[in-house]
Design a protein around this motif. Structure first.
Motif, PDB file in Angstrom:
ATOM      1  N   ALA A  38     -18.267  22.455 -13.326  1.00 56.68           N
ATOM      2  CA  ALA A  38     -17.436  21.314 -13.721  1.00 56.68           C
ATOM      3  C   ALA A  38     -18.221  20.432 -14.691  1.00 56.68           C
ATOM      4  O   ALA A  38     -19.441  20.289 -14.574  1.00 56.68           O
ATOM      5  CB  ALA A  38     -17.031  20.511 -12.484  1.00 56.68           C
ATOM      6  N   GLY A  39     -17.520  19.851 -15.671  1.00 60.29           N
ATOM      7  CA  GLY A  39     -18.166  18.990 -16.664  1.00 60.29           C
ATOM      8  C   GLY A  39     -18.120  17.533 -16.251  1.00 60.29           C
ATOM      9  O   GLY A  39     -17.335  17.140 -15.388  1.00 60.29           O
ATOM     10  N   MET A  40     -18.963  16.722 -16.882  1.00 63.77           N
ATOM     11  CA  MET A  40     -19.027  15.296 -16.564  1.00 63.77           C
ATOM     12  C   MET A  40     -18.053  14.486 -17.430  1.00 63.77           C
ATOM     13  O   MET A  40     -17.892  13.285 -17.219  1.00 63.77           O
ATOM     14  CB  MET A  40     -20.443  14.752 -16.848  1.00 63.77           C
ATOM     15  CG  MET A  40     -21.556  15.577 -16.274  1.00 63.77           C
ATOM     16  SD  MET A  40     -21.666  15.329 -14.510  1.00 63.77           S
ATOM     17  CE  MET A  40     -23.074  14.255 -14.422  1.00 63.77           C
ATOM     18  N   GLN A  41     -17.428  15.146 -18.428  1.00 67.79           N
ATOM     19  CA  GLN A  41     -16.611  14.412 -19.394  1.00 67.79           C
ATOM     20  C   GLN A  41     -15.341  13.864 -18.733  1.00 67.79           C
ATOM     21  O   GLN A  41     -14.793  14.453 -17.806  1.00 67.79           O
ATOM     22  CB  GLN A  41     -16.215  15.325 -20.563  1.00 67.79           C
ATOM     23  CG  GLN A  41     -17.394  15.916 -21.331  1.00 67.79           C
ATOM     24  CD  GLN A  41     -18.012  17.131 -20.654  1.00 67.79           C
ATOM     25  OE1 GLN A  41     -17.518  17.611 -19.645  1.00 67.79           O
ATOM     26  NE2 GLN A  41     -19.109  17.599 -21.208  1.00 67.79           N
ATOM     27  N   ASP A  42     -14.860  12.763 -19.286  1.00 64.19           N
ATOM     28  CA  ASP A  42     -13.646  12.127 -18.764  1.00 64.19           C
ATOM     29  C   ASP A  42     -12.398  12.927 -19.129  1.00 64.19           C
ATOM     30  O   ASP A  42     -12.414  13.705 -20.081  1.00 64.19           O
ATOM     31  CB  ASP A  42     -13.505  10.716 -19.360  1.00 64.19           C
ATOM     32  CG  ASP A  42     -14.550   9.758 -18.817  1.00 64.19           C
ATOM     33  OD1 ASP A  42     -15.105  10.045 -17.732  1.00 64.19           O
ATOM     34  OD2 ASP A  42     -14.816   8.741 -19.479  1.00 64.19           O
ATOM     35  N   PRO A  43     -11.309  12.708 -18.392  1.00 63.81           N
ATOM     36  CA  PRO A  43     -10.018  13.306 -18.761  1.00 63.81           C
ATOM     37  C   PRO A  43      -9.646  12.920 -20.201  1.00 63.81           C
ATOM     38  O   PRO A  43     -10.059  11.862 -20.694  1.00 63.81           O
ATOM     39  CB  PRO A  43      -9.041  12.669 -17.766  1.00 63.81           C
ATOM     40  CG  PRO A  43      -9.899  12.312 -16.587  1.00 63.81           C
ATOM     41  CD  PRO A  43     -11.231  11.921 -17.159  1.00 63.81           C
ATOM     42  N   GLY A  44      -8.860  13.786 -20.853  1.00 63.87           N
ATOM     43  CA  GLY A  44      -8.532  13.487 -22.246  1.00 63.87           C
ATOM     44  C   GLY A  44      -7.266  14.141 -22.747  1.00 63.87           C
ATOM     45  O   GLY A  44      -6.589  14.873 -22.016  1.00 63.87           O
ATOM     46  N   TYR A  45      -6.958  13.846 -23.986  1.00 63.97           N
ATOM     47  CA  TYR A  45      -5.840  14.478 -24.687  1.00 63.97           C
ATOM     48  C   TYR A  45      -6.133  14.433 -26.173  1.00 63.97           C
ATOM     49  O   TYR A  45      -7.129  13.837 -26.599  1.00 63.97           O
ATOM     50  CB  TYR A  45      -4.510  13.786 -24.358  1.00 63.97           C
ATOM     51  CG  TYR A  45      -4.318  12.386 -24.894  1.00 63.97           C
ATOM     52  CD1 TYR A  45      -4.859  11.274 -24.245  1.00 63.97           C
ATOM     53  CD2 TYR A  45      -3.578  12.172 -26.060  1.00 63.97           C
ATOM     54  CE1 TYR A  45      -4.655   9.988 -24.744  1.00 63.97           C
ATOM     55  CE2 TYR A  45      -3.367  10.882 -26.550  1.00 63.97           C
ATOM     56  CZ  TYR A  45      -3.913   9.798 -25.885  1.00 63.97           C
ATOM     57  OH  TYR A  45      -3.712   8.523 -26.371  1.00 63.97           O
ATOM     58  N   ARG A  46      -5.288  15.090 -26.959  1.00 63.52           N
ATOM     59  CA  ARG A  46      -5.528  15.145 -28.403  1.00 63.52           C
ATOM     60  C   ARG A  46      -4.341  14.559 -29.157  1.00 63.52           C
ATOM     61  O   ARG A  46      -3.192  14.741 -28.751  1.00 63.52           O
ATOM     62  CB  ARG A  46      -5.768  16.594 -28.854  1.00 63.52           C
ATOM     63  CG  ARG A  46      -6.225  16.729 -30.298  1.00 63.52           C
ATOM     64  CD  ARG A  46      -6.430  18.194 -30.689  1.00 63.52           C
ATOM     65  NE  ARG A  46      -7.622  18.801 -30.151  1.00 63.52           N
ATOM     66  CZ  ARG A  46      -8.815  18.812 -30.755  1.00 63.52           C
ATOM     67  NH1 ARG A  46      -8.970  18.229 -31.920  1.00 63.52           N
ATOM     68  NH2 ARG A  46      -9.843  19.419 -30.181  1.00 63.52           N
ATOM     69  N   ARG A  47      -4.638  13.873 -30.227  1.00 67.35           N
ATOM     70  CA  ARG A  47      -3.606  13.334 -31.114  1.00 67.35           C
ATOM     71  C   ARG A  47      -3.788  13.986 -32.474  1.00 67.35           C
ATOM     72  O   ARG A  47      -4.887  13.961 -33.031  1.00 67.35           O
ATOM     73  CB  ARG A  47      -3.811  11.818 -31.207  1.00 67.35           C
ATOM     74  CG  ARG A  47      -2.590  11.069 -31.562  1.00 67.35           C
ATOM     75  CD  ARG A  47      -2.844   9.569 -31.540  1.00 67.35           C
ATOM     76  NE  ARG A  47      -1.718   8.973 -32.217  1.00 67.35           N
ATOM     77  CZ  ARG A  47      -0.608   8.582 -31.592  1.00 67.35           C
ATOM     78  NH1 ARG A  47      -0.527   8.636 -30.288  1.00 67.35           N
ATOM     79  NH2 ARG A  47       0.402   8.116 -32.269  1.00 67.35           N
TER      80      ARG A  47
END
Ligand SMILES: [Fe+2]
Length: 281
Positions: free
Chosen positions: A242-251
């Motif tokens: 599992a990664g430490m990065q936050d949830p996200g999305y792309r625009r």
């Protein structure tokens, strides 16, 4: 246009009613929602992290459309898909979707449809077409495009050679540099790229599945993956991690000259917590 292609096509009028403004798209992927709102993936409540993303989108400039690129429910439940559909429609933007390995396409087709959520797999907007492919293989984690899907891609591209094209699917059609993930990507990517090579108007390919940001250029084509709205996978990892990065999305912005600009936006939900001791998903 033959009848099948016509049925699969949604002609979208741009929000701006202006044919020179960029087409704006929001890509949401791998929401992994459960039947119950309390459902967790690797210790993270996927409903709450999705809600945090949703709030951020609602507070940002509206887009022309939303693309949800698979693994939308972890358990294939109609409740999860209905909850997702009503959340998407609350944004008042048209949404389109495709299935991932965790999804049940039949349940999705019945549950992911309302005033703002559509099942068409081809969108025409300004001088662009967006093609949504189904790379799910029953009971498998990896992906494969059936001959019907490859034919659909070819038919869409042949039908509108003057439109620039963006292609979306769930599984990655190329290695992203993570050994365990590269073993569960699209198995027949050579066939996929062979179809694409016959149509020079394709400008972008995007996917989910890998729960991380990735970008590469292949000639004129931009290829990219987008982080999950819940837990991420560690880039470059040999085995599941599992990664430490936050949830996200792309625009994304599709420009009238055929170029694509995009950015990934990360959001930290209030009670963000991942259990890094869990070794699978
Ligand atoms: Fe997936």
């Amino acid at each position: 246009m033959n009848l099948n292609l016509q049925n699969a096509t949604y002609q979208l009028t741009p929000a701006t009613a202006n044919n020179v403004s960029p087409v704006t798209i929001i890509q949401l992927t791998d929401t992994h929602l459960f039947k119950e709102k309390s459902g967790k993936l690797l210790g993270l409540n996927t409903h709450k992290s999705f809600q945090a993303i949703l709030e951020h989108i609602a507070g940002s400039a509206p887009a022309d459309l939303i693309l949800a690129t698979g693994d939308l429910a972890q358990d294939g439940s109609s409740d999860a898909y209905r909850r997702l559909s009503s959340a998407l429609s609350s944004l008042n933007m048209p949404s389109f979707w495709l299935p991932g390995n965790h999804d049940d396409p039949d349940v999705m087709a019945q549950s992911m449809i309302n005033k703002f959520v559509f099942s068409q797999k081809r969108i025409l907007i300004q001088n662009w077409q967006i093609i949504l492919l189904d790379s799910k293989v029953d009971n498998k984690v990896h992906g494969q495009l059936s001959s019907e899907q490859l034919d659909f891609l070819h038919a869409c591209l042949s039908d509108k050679p003057e439109h620039y094209a963006l292609v979306a699917l769930h599984h990655q059609p190329m290695n992203v540099g993570s050994k365990w993930l590269d073993g569960i990507g699209l198995k027949n990517s050579a066939e996929f790229f062979a179809v694409m090579a016959r149509h020079s108007q394709v400008k972008g390919v995007m996917w989910g599945h890998v729960h991380q940001e990735f970008e590469k250029n292949m000639g004129q084509v931009k290829l990219f993956s987008t982080p999950s709205t819940c837990v991420q996978f560690q880039p470059g990892s040999e085995d599941f991690e599992a990664g430490m990065q936050d949830p996200g999305y792309r625009r994304l912005q599709l420009l009238s000259d055929g170029s694509i600009e995009s950015e990934v936006i990360h959001i930290r939900p209030l009670d963000f917590k991942v259990d890094y001791s869990i070794r699978g998903y």
